[in-house]
Design a protein around this motif. Structure first.
Motif, PDB file in Angstrom:
ATOM      1  N   ILE A   1       0.864  -1.183   0.000  1.00  0.00           N
ATOM      2  CA  ILE A   1       0.000   0.000   0.000  1.00  0.00           C
ATOM      3  C   ILE A   1       0.902   1.235   0.000  1.00  0.00           C
ATOM      4  O   ILE A   1       1.724   1.420   0.906  1.00  0.00           O
ATOM      5  N   SER A   2       0.771   2.054  -1.022  1.00  0.00           N
ATOM      6  CA  SER A   2       1.649   3.217  -1.186  1.00  0.00           C
ATOM      7  C   SER A   2       1.365   4.281  -0.123  1.00  0.00           C
ATOM      8  O   SER A   2       0.212   4.499   0.275  1.00  0.00           O
ATOM      9  N   SER A   3       2.431   4.950   0.291  1.00  0.00           N
ATOM     10  CA  SER A   3       2.285   6.053   1.260  1.00  0.00           C
ATOM     11  C   SER A   3       1.586   7.256   0.635  1.00  0.00           C
ATOM     12  O   SER A   3       1.189   8.196   1.346  1.00  0.00           O
ATOM     13  N   ASP A   4       1.430   7.252  -0.691  1.00  0.00           N
ATOM     14  CA  ASP A   4       0.725   8.348  -1.367  1.00  0.00           C
ATOM     15  C   ASP A   4      -0.790   8.222  -1.234  1.00  0.00           C
ATOM     16  O   ASP A   4      -1.525   9.148  -1.602  1.00  0.00           O
ATOM     17  N   LEU A   5      -1.275   7.077  -0.736  1.00  0.00           N
ATOM     18  CA  LEU A   5      -2.716   6.910  -0.565  1.00  0.00           C
ATOM     19  C   LEU A   5      -3.162   7.708   0.656  1.00  0.00           C
ATOM     20  O   LEU A   5      -2.643   7.533   1.762  1.00  0.00           O
ATOM     21  N   ALA A   6      -4.110   8.616   0.441  1.00  0.00           N
ATOM     22  CA  ALA A   6      -4.561   9.522   1.510  1.00  0.00           C
ATOM     23  C   ALA A   6      -5.155   8.734   2.667  1.00  0.00           C
ATOM     24  O   ALA A   6      -5.797   7.697   2.474  1.00  0.00           O
TER      25      ALA A   6
ATOM     26  N   LYS B   1      -0.360  -2.456  -4.936  1.00  0.00           N
ATOM     27  CA  LYS B   1       0.348  -3.414  -5.782  1.00  0.00           C
ATOM     28  C   LYS B   1       0.312  -4.781  -5.100  1.00  0.00           C
ATOM     29  O   LYS B   1       0.655  -4.898  -3.918  1.00  0.00           O
ATOM     30  N   ILE B   2      -0.123  -5.786  -5.849  1.00  0.00           N
ATOM     31  CA  ILE B   2      -0.223  -7.142  -5.293  1.00  0.00           C
ATOM     32  C   ILE B   2       0.593  -8.094  -6.163  1.00  0.00           C
ATOM     33  O   ILE B   2       0.411  -8.142  -7.381  1.00  0.00           O
ATOM     34  N   ASN B   3       1.492  -8.835  -5.529  1.00  0.00           N
ATOM     35  CA  ASN B   3       2.332  -9.805  -6.240  1.00  0.00           C
ATOM     36  C   ASN B   3       2.201 -11.178  -5.601  1.00  0.00           C
ATOM     37  O   ASN B   3       2.196 -11.302  -4.374  1.00  0.00           O
ATOM     38  N   LYS B   4       2.111 -12.188  -6.445  1.00  0.00           N
ATOM     39  CA  LYS B   4       2.143 -13.569  -5.946  1.00  0.00           C
ATOM     40  C   LYS B   4       3.595 -13.976  -5.777  1.00  0.00           C
ATOM     41  O   LYS B   4       4.405 -13.809  -6.685  1.00  0.00           O
ATOM     42  N   LEU B   5       3.926 -14.474  -4.611  1.00  0.00           N
ATOM     43  CA  LEU B   5       5.308 -14.820  -4.313  1.00  0.00           C
ATOM     44  C   LEU B   5       5.692 -16.132  -4.977  1.00  0.00           C
ATOM     45  O   LEU B   5       4.919 -17.091  -5.001  1.00  0.00           O
ATOM     46  N   GLU B   6       6.903 -16.178  -5.506  1.00  0.00           N
ATOM     47  CA  GLU B   6       7.453 -17.417  -6.032  1.00  0.00           C
ATOM     48  C   GLU B   6       7.984 -18.241  -4.861  1.00  0.00           C
ATOM     49  O   GLU B   6       8.160 -17.740  -3.746  1.00  0.00           O
TER      50      GLU B   6
END
Length: 431
Positions: free
Chosen positions: A345-350, A422-427
């Motif tokens: 979760i980006s720090s730019d999200l209010a 941003k969501i990533n599936k971990l290898e």
């Protein structure tokens, strides 16, 4: 009476499984009196099944015979009374228990070769039996003259010798033996083949039961070629991951002929060391399912192992018992772990957009389509992307304060949050 002594070495300790029947007694006689130069040491094993009145008499006979000629002889008593009382066939269980004891004795005796007295008539009987009972698909059509079991070799030196030659040897050398009269009871299938069907074939001048040997040779060669083709398929098409799971394309599996599929599954099941065998009927039922239009299903192999079909994937895997993931409440920007996913979760999200909720899916979940009006069911999105059931159960959904779904795994992020989540599936190597 031909005895193929080339199957073992002169330095070997050979152990003869002797029943006191004419076959094993004639083989013992020949080994003892005419072929002692072909081995280092000879020992006898006898199993008393305790099923006939003569069993105890036969046991004492072989003890005395071996003692007379200074041969070590070991006896095993089997208790099959429960199976007999239930009216069940004892042949398979008796064989299993015999070889279980043979394994122990061969180890304890530090012996090299177990010798049995199977002969050419046994070979023809076995070929006939396997052909007409449908038990030839995945195995050799007959009996091999040698085989390896654990740390010892099994040899059958009479496989080129007819029963008549054995009887002629017995008569000319006056070899003592006991006759098992149950061998004449044709209610048992193999007895019926031996005593009635094969002799009837040979009594017809236009027929010859030994032609079955040609069929065996052809069949075994074809089976060997099938094993080679399956090995090539495994090398080219089967992927084994770090968990030891096997995966291939479902269509590629379906394109194999039925026997190759059976051999392939036999090899994979052997690789995972699953101590279980499956019948051709089992396999045929599975093949029908795998070639059907069903998108997802599981075939249970054992308490631990399954075959999972997920759209275009064929996977042999351990049962997935992943824990149900707990819901997480997100109150500030950071990187979070949810099962096998990393959510940033980006720090730019209010701050006014917090708290967010991360959870797994529920029945009826819907999300707003990007760039057009309307909503779509989460379940339909997962179907469109061919996500299997296990992955669906572990995939994170992100909700805003109003419980609107704004992200679904790595498949969807709402336009308004595209820059902030941003969501990533971990290898495997990231976990």
């Amino acid at each position: 009476m031909k005895v193929n002594t080339s199957l073992w070495k002169e330095t070997d300790h050979i152990v003869l499984a002797v029943s006191t029947g004419v076959d094993s007694m004639c083989l013992l006689h020949r080994l003892l009196f005419e072929l002692p130069h072909t081995y280092r040491k000879l020992t006898c094993l006898h199993v008393n099944h305790g099923l006939r009145q003569a069993s105890q008499e036969e046991e004492q006979f072989i003890k005395d015979y071996c003692a007379q000629y200074s041969i070590s002889c070991y006896i095993k008593h089997l208790d099959l009374s429960d199976l007999v009382a239930q009216g069940k066939s004892i042949q398979a269980d008796a064989r299993y228990k015999r070889y279980e004891w043979f394994d122990i004795m061969m180890h304890d005796l530090e012996a090299d070769v177990l010798v049995t007295a199977h002969h050419l008539n046994d070979q023809l009987e076995t070929i006939f039996y396997r052909v007409f009972t449908g038990r030839s698909t995945r195995n050799s059509l007959g009996i091999a003259d040698t085989a390896w079991r654990h740390n010892y070799k099994i040899c059958r030196p009479l496989l080129d010798t007819f029963k008549d030659n054995i009887r002629a040897y017995q008569q000319s050398h006056h070899v003592p033996y006991y006759e098992d009269h149950s061998n004449h009871d044709n209610k048992y299938t193999r007895n019926d083949i031996r005593n009635r069907i094969l002799p009837m074939i040979d009594n017809n001048v236009d027929l010859d039961s030994t032609q079955l040997l040609k069929l065996k040779s052809w069949h075994d060669n074809q089976l060997r070629l099938t094993h080679q083709r399956v090995e090539c398929f495994i090398n080219a098409n089967i992927h084994k991951d770090s968990l030891g799971y096997f995966q291939c394309n479902r269509d590629e599996f379906n394109a194999l002929d039925e026997i190759s599929k059976m051999v392939l599954l036999d090899k994979l099941i052997e690789d995972i060391q699953l101590d279980k065998t499956f019948s051709e009927k089992n396999y045929q039922q599975w093949f029908e399912q795998i070639s059907s239009q069903l998108a997802q299903f599981e075939i249970i192999l054992s308490e631990k192992w399954i075959i999972q079909i997920a759209y275009d994937k064929f996977i042999l895997m351990a049962k997935n018992k992943k824990p149900v993931l707990d819901e997480q409440i997100i109150t500030h920007a950071d990187t979070y772990r949810f099962g096998s996913y990393r959510i940033t979760i980006s720090s730019d999200l209010a701050m006014q957009h917090f708290p967010l909720t991360i959870r797994t899916r529920r029945n009826g979940d819907k999300f707003k389509l990007n760039g057009r009006n309307g909503h779509k069911k989460v379940s339909r999105l997962l179907i469109d992307y061919k996500i299997d059931n296990d992955a669906r159960a572990q995939m994170p959904l992100v909700e805003d304060q109003q419980h609107n779904i704004i992200a679904i795994g790595d498949l969807y992020i709402a336009e308004a949050y595209d820059k902030y989540i941003k969501i990533n599936k971990l290898e495997m190597n990231d976990k």
